[in-house]
Scaffold this active site. Sequence first.
Site, mmCIF file in Angstrom:
data_model
loop_
_atom_site.group_PDB
_atom_site.id
_atom_site.type_symbol
_atom_site.label_atom_id
_atom_site.label_comp_id
_atom_site.label_asym_id
_atom_site.label_seq_id
_atom_site.Cartn_x
_atom_site.Cartn_y
_atom_site.Cartn_z
ATOM 1 N N GLU A 164 2.979 0.827 5.597
ATOM 2 C CA GLU A 164 1.544 0.626 5.359
ATOM 3 C C GLU A 164 0.732 1.236 6.504
ATOM 4 O OE1 GLU A 164 0.413 -0.485 2.632
ATOM 5 O OE2 GLU A 164 2.123 -1.544 1.735
ATOM 6 N N CYS B 278 0.395 -10.568 3.476
ATOM 7 C CA CYS B 278 0.892 -9.366 4.149
ATOM 8 C C CYS B 278 -0.265 -8.604 4.791
ATOM 9 C CB CYS B 278 1.634 -8.466 3.157
ATOM 10 S SG CYS B 278 3.198 -9.145 2.585
ATOM 11 N N HIS C 36 6.728 -2.867 3.891
ATOM 12 C CA HIS C 36 7.020 -3.626 2.673
ATOM 13 C C HIS C 36 8.422 -3.272 2.184
ATOM 14 C CE1 HIS C 36 2.833 -5.063 1.348
ATOM 15 N NE2 HIS C 36 3.653 -6.096 1.240
#
Length: 209
Positions: free
Chosen positions: A85, A149, A168
């Site tokens: 991410e 998250c 992730h």
Amino acid sequence: MEQPRKAVVVTGFGPFGEHTVNASWIAVQELEKLGLGDSVDLHVYEIPVEYQTVQRLIPALWEKHSPQLVVHVGVSGMATTVTLEKCGHNKGYKGLDNCRFCPGSQCCVEDGPESIDSIIDMDAVCKRVTTLGLDVSVTISQDAGRYLCDFTYYTSLYQGRGRSAFVHVPPLGKPYNADQLGRALRAIIEEMLGVLEQAEGDISCCRQL
């Protein structure tokens, strides 16, 4: 002269919803078994899926360890790859946590920026890891999901001035097992440290010019 050891903090999440066994914490435990080499002090933590705990715990981890890098790992039921991410988002948190709570403001940090990018070049990390020939696919994302998250990532990026990363992972067996995820995490974090050191070296050189 011996180089000082680097502190690296890696977190996974506890159970929530259908994820009675959270693949992120299993992967982090596998990473802990493998380690990150003699030059790194690895500290791992399981984080409950609770907004208020995250708001308290993440700053405490930064203060306690003064880490070179903090990497948060979460599970995504939609993921089929290991996903890096790029950024965390401040607003849009409407989903209830394990305590049936969500922030009244629906944001991480009042008056904070809309999003914060990691200072780590995730594209470079992804390319480097891909060349290693692991049996795991690694991809990039700019949307960590507006749940715990994303909330954790933004909180950590804000606290650590961008020196955080979020990874992730898919649920266990869809398609990767715990060993594959642990080895992928180790490779990813080693490359993140390399990219971080290279970037800091470039900054240092520029200052000396």
